[in-house]
Write an enzyme that holds these catalytic residues in place. Structure first.
Site, mmCIF file in Angstrom:
data_model
loop_
_atom_site.group_PDB
_atom_site.id
_atom_site.type_symbol
_atom_site.label_atom_id
_atom_site.label_comp_id
_atom_site.label_asym_id
_atom_site.label_seq_id
_atom_site.Cartn_x
_atom_site.Cartn_y
_atom_site.Cartn_z
ATOM 1 N N SER A 1 -31.709 45.869 45.874
ATOM 2 C CA SER A 1 -31.296 46.581 47.078
ATOM 3 C C SER A 1 -32.538 47.131 47.759
ATOM 4 O O SER A 1 -33.548 47.411 47.098
ATOM 5 C CB SER A 1 -30.353 47.736 46.721
ATOM 6 N N TYR B 1 -28.757 55.258 41.495
ATOM 7 C CA TYR B 1 -28.543 53.918 42.041
ATOM 8 C C TYR B 1 -29.872 53.258 42.406
ATOM 9 O O TYR B 1 -30.115 52.089 42.076
ATOM 10 C CB TYR B 1 -27.635 53.999 43.265
#
Length: 264
Positions: A144, A157
């Site tokens: 990501s 995350y």
């Protein structure tokens, strides 16, 4: 790069929705045989049926919790009994939760690492050995932009995705002598069910609308690079540029992140 995936086998995790589903159907549209992995068997069966219509090839659906090593092992055994080779592994399964780290539940962080990192690594190790024996194949891991550019309320995350990115970098070097390629895909925000869990208020998605990607567009780009030597795909271009600039000017990057990017 290949426009046709006829006689190719593509394994996709997180295939029941979002980017995983889009990649599965994009691959099917190019003739691929599919192995679909996700937790929801009923949803997987629907997508497998749709894939068969598109491809004219087989599509297998194996319900698998990527946070459970025993389930991953069991599904892998089904895979090797169902197909004679594996050409592409797309690790698209994953989830996140946005919260200030000091206020967050450590169980959520543990679950994120279990699915997003350890589950990915476990399946990659199993499939990677098949590809090493074949001396061919490509592994596509979803990181990501969050693993490259820090924003508030995403500590766990972002750490998980940074781990995926660096794992992929090392894996690329280790598998190169065996003819196996590794590509990391680092998208920014995407219109998927991810935000139903990560951002239950809906505020973050609303605040970053100008950067939000369509999962079908992401899927087209990922499948377009199947078989290529591309090492990393960062999307969209604006956030890819931001990630490069952050690496060059981290102090300025921290300031800009706090001022403009931390909109959760």
């Amino acid at each position: 790069m290949s426009d046709s995936l006829r006689n190719k086998v593509v394994v996709v995790t997180g295939a029941s929705s979002g980017i995983g589903r889009s990649i599965a159907l994009e691959s099917a549209g190019r003739g691929a045989t599919l192995i679909l992995l996700a937790r929801r068997q009923e949803k997987l069966a629907e997508i497998a049926a749709e894939a068969r219509e598109l491809s004219g090839s087989e599509a297998f659906a194996f319900a698998t919790d990527l946070g459970d090593a025993d389930q991953i092992e069991a599904s892998f055994q089904k895979i090797v009994k169902s197909v004679s080779h594996i050409d592409y592994l797309v690790n698209a399964a994953g989830f996140g939760k946005f919260a200030s780290f000091m206020d967050s539940d450590m169980a959520d962080a543990a679950n994120m690492f279990q699915v997003d990192v350890l589950g990915l690594m476990y399946l990659t190790r199993l499939v990677g050995r098949v590809m090493m024996d074949q001396r061919s194949g490509q592994i596509v891991n979803f990181g990501s932009i969050a693993g490259k550019v820090p924003t508030v309320k995403s500590a766990a995350y972002s750490a998980a995705k940074a781990a995926v990115i660096q794992f992929s970098n090392v894996l690329r070097l280790e598998l190169k002598p065996f003819g196996v390629k590794v590509m990391t895909v680092n998208p920014g925000p995407v219109y998927t069910n991810f935000f139903n869990v990560a951002d239950q208020s809906g505020e973050y998605l609303k605040n970053v609308q100008e950067f939000v990607l369509d999962p079908d567009d992401v899927a087209w780009q990922v499948v377009h690079y199947f078989g290529s030597n591309k090492r990393e795909l960062n999307l969209p271009l604006s956030l890819a540029a931001a990630a490069k600039l952050y690496g060059l000017f981290p102090t300025i990057g921290d300031y800009l992140s706090l001022q403009f990017a931390s909109r959760k």
